[in-house]
Design an enzyme around this catalytic site. Structure first.
Site, PDB file in Angstrom:
ATOM      1  N   LYS A  52       1.008  -1.191   0.135  1.00  0.00           N
ATOM      2  CA  LYS A  52      -0.062  -0.071  -0.026  1.00  0.00           C
ATOM      3  C   LYS A  52       0.812   1.190   0.052  1.00  0.00           C
ATOM      4  O   LYS A  52       0.533   2.201  -0.736  1.00  0.00           O
ATOM      5  CB  LYS A  52      -0.864   0.047   1.206  1.00  0.00           C
ATOM      6  CG  LYS A  52      -2.047  -1.162   0.986  1.00  0.00           C
ATOM      7  CD  LYS A  52      -2.743  -1.314   2.382  1.00  0.00           C
ATOM      8  CE  LYS A  52      -3.962  -2.323   2.157  1.00  0.00           C
ATOM      9  NZ  LYS A  52      -4.521  -2.669   3.398  1.00  0.00           N
ATOM     10  N   GLN A  96      -4.306  -1.765   9.803  1.00  0.00           N
ATOM     11  CA  GLN A  96      -4.392  -2.856   9.318  1.00  0.00           C
ATOM     12  C   GLN A  96      -4.859  -3.922  10.103  1.00  0.00           C
ATOM     13  O   GLN A  96      -4.787  -4.040  11.215  1.00  0.00           O
ATOM     14  CB  GLN A  96      -3.179  -3.328   8.669  1.00  0.00           C
ATOM     15  CG  GLN A  96      -2.667  -4.378   8.166  1.00  0.00           C
ATOM     16  CD  GLN A  96      -3.496  -4.556   6.682  1.00  0.00           C
ATOM     17  OE1 GLN A  96      -3.796  -3.445   5.931  1.00  0.00           O
ATOM     18  NE2 GLN A  96      -3.600  -5.553   6.014  1.00  0.00           N
ATOM     19  N   ASP A 119     -10.939   2.888   4.313  1.00  0.00           N
ATOM     20  CA  ASP A 119     -11.065   1.537   4.089  1.00  0.00           C
ATOM     21  C   ASP A 119     -12.727   1.220   4.083  1.00  0.00           C
ATOM     22  O   ASP A 119     -13.155   0.139   3.689  1.00  0.00           O
ATOM     23  CB  ASP A 119     -10.734   0.676   5.369  1.00  0.00           C
ATOM     24  CG  ASP A 119      -9.572  -0.110   5.135  1.00  0.00           C
ATOM     25  OD1 ASP A 119      -9.429  -0.347   4.174  1.00  0.00           O
ATOM     26  OD2 ASP A 119      -8.813  -0.301   6.171  1.00  0.00           O
TER      27      ASP A 119
END
Ligand code: GUN
Length: 293
Positions: A52, A96, A119
Site C-alpha cells: 500500500k 491494518q 477502508d
C-alpha cells in the site's frame, strides 16, 4: 471467454490517479496523504501494508507508515487513531487488520473519523453506501464494481448470485448490485452457508460473485454457459514447487469454469490487484471532498 484483468485495470486506475496528482501539484497544492497503522509483526499484514505504501509513492501520494509493537494496548491504539483524526495533513488512514487479541477491533474501527475512513469499514460509511449517499466503499466491493463498469458488463435485470455474506465483501456487493443505477439494477440473491439449493441458484445466474475463502469451491457443473464469474477468494495453499512455498488459489475452479464463462477473473491478477487501486482512489476522494473544501 474474456479475462477480467485486474492487473491491467488497476494499472489504468493508478495512472489516472497519478495524472490527478500531477494536476494538484501544478496548482501548488500538497498531494493526498495516506497513513497506515500496523500493529505487530504479522508477515502477510506487513506485505500488504508495504504494498500500500509503495503504491502511494508510485502515484505521487505522500504516505506515512506507523508501526506499533505487538503488545500495544487498546488505549494506545485509540490515542493513535485520535491523533490521525486530528491531523490535517493526513487525508485518510487505515488500521491494518487483524489486530492482536488484546485489542477490540470494533472499538478501533468506530473511533476512525468516517471522513478519513478510506477502508470504508465505519458503520457510517456502510450505511451511506447502502443509502446511495457519498461514502467510502470498501476496496474489494469498489474494485469489483469498477471491473464490471470498465468491462461494460450488462447487469441490469440480470440474475446475480453473491456467495458469501461477509460485511466487507458479500453483503456490500449484494447491496451495490441491486441499487438503481448504471452497472447495477440486478436481481440479487445472497447465498451463504445455510443456503440449501446453491447449485440450482448458481445454474440460473447470469453473474456469480464468489467470496467464501474455500479454494476451488465453484465447479463447472454449477455454472451455465455464458456466465460472468467473479472470484474474490485468495487462499494460500502449500506448494513446495514454488519459491515462496505456497500458491494463491481462488474460490473458483478456474480451469474447469473458465471455458464455460463469458468473463472471468483470474487468481491471482483479478480482484486482488484492484483493492490497492481503490484504496488510493478513496484517498484521492477524501482529499477532494474534505481537503479542498
Ligand atoms: N487486512 C486485510 N485486508 C485489509 C484491508 O482491506 N484493510 C485493512 N485495514 N486491513 C486488512
Amino acid at each position: 471467454m474474456i479475462l477480467l484483468d485486474g492487473k491491467k485495470t488497476s494499472a489504468d486506475i493508478k495512472e489516472e490517479i497519478a495524472a490527478e496528482v500531477t494536476k494538484i501539484i501544478k496548482q501548488n497544492k500538497r498531494p493526498p496523504h495516506l497513513a497506515a497503522v500496523l500493529v505487530g509483526e504479522d508477515g502477510a499484514s506487513m506485505t500488504y501494508v508495504k504494498n500500500k505504501v509503495r503504491a502511494c509513492e508510485k502515484v505521487g501520494f505522500e504516505s506515512t507508515l506507523i508501526r506499533l509493537k505487538d503488545s500495544t494496548t487498546e488505549e494506545e491504539l485509540l490515542q493513535q487513531v485520535h491523533a490521525l483524526n486530528a491531523d490535517d495533513s493526513i487525508d485518510g488512514f487505515i488500521v491494518q487488520l487483524p489486530l492482536p487479541s488484546q485489542i477490540n477491533e470494533e472499538k478501533i474501527l468506530l473511533a476512525v473519523d468516517p471522513k478519513k475512513d478510506v477502508d470504508g469499514f465505519h458503520p457510517t460509511n456502510f450505511g451511506r453506501m447502502a443509502l446511495e449517499m457519498d461514502s467510502f466503499i470498501s476496496a474489494t466491493p469498489f474494485g469489483i464494481m469498477q471491473l464490471i463498469e470498465r468491462y461494460e458488463i450488462e447487469t441490469s435485470g440480470k440474475n446475480v448470485l453473491v456467495v458469501g455474506r461477509s460485511n466487507i465483501v458479500g453483503r456490500p456487493m449484494s447491496i451495490l448490485l441491486s441499487q438503481k443505477k448504471p452497472f447495477a439494477n440486478a436481481t440479487v440473491t445472497l447465498a451463504h452457508s445455510r443456503t440449501k439449493n446453491l447449485k440450482e441458484l448458481s445454474l440460473q445466474s447470469d453473474i456469480i460473485v464468489v467470496a467464501l475463502g474455500i479454494p476451488n469451491f465453484l465447479k463447472a457443473d454449477m455454472v451455465s454457459e455464458g456466465t460472468v464469474v467473479i472470484d474474490v477468494g485468495i487462499t494460500r495453499v502449500d506448494d513446495p514447487s514454488s519459491a515462496k512455498g505456497y500458491k494463491l488459489v481462488g474460490d473458483v475452479d478456474y480451469d474447469e469454469v473458465a471455458p464455460k464463462s463469458s468473463h472471468i477473473t483470474p487468481v491471482p491478477g483479478g480482484v486482488g490487484p484492484m483493492t490497492i487501486a481503490m484504496l488510493l482512489q478513496n484517498t484521492l476522494l477524501a482529499y477532494q471532498r474534505y481537503q479542498l473544501s
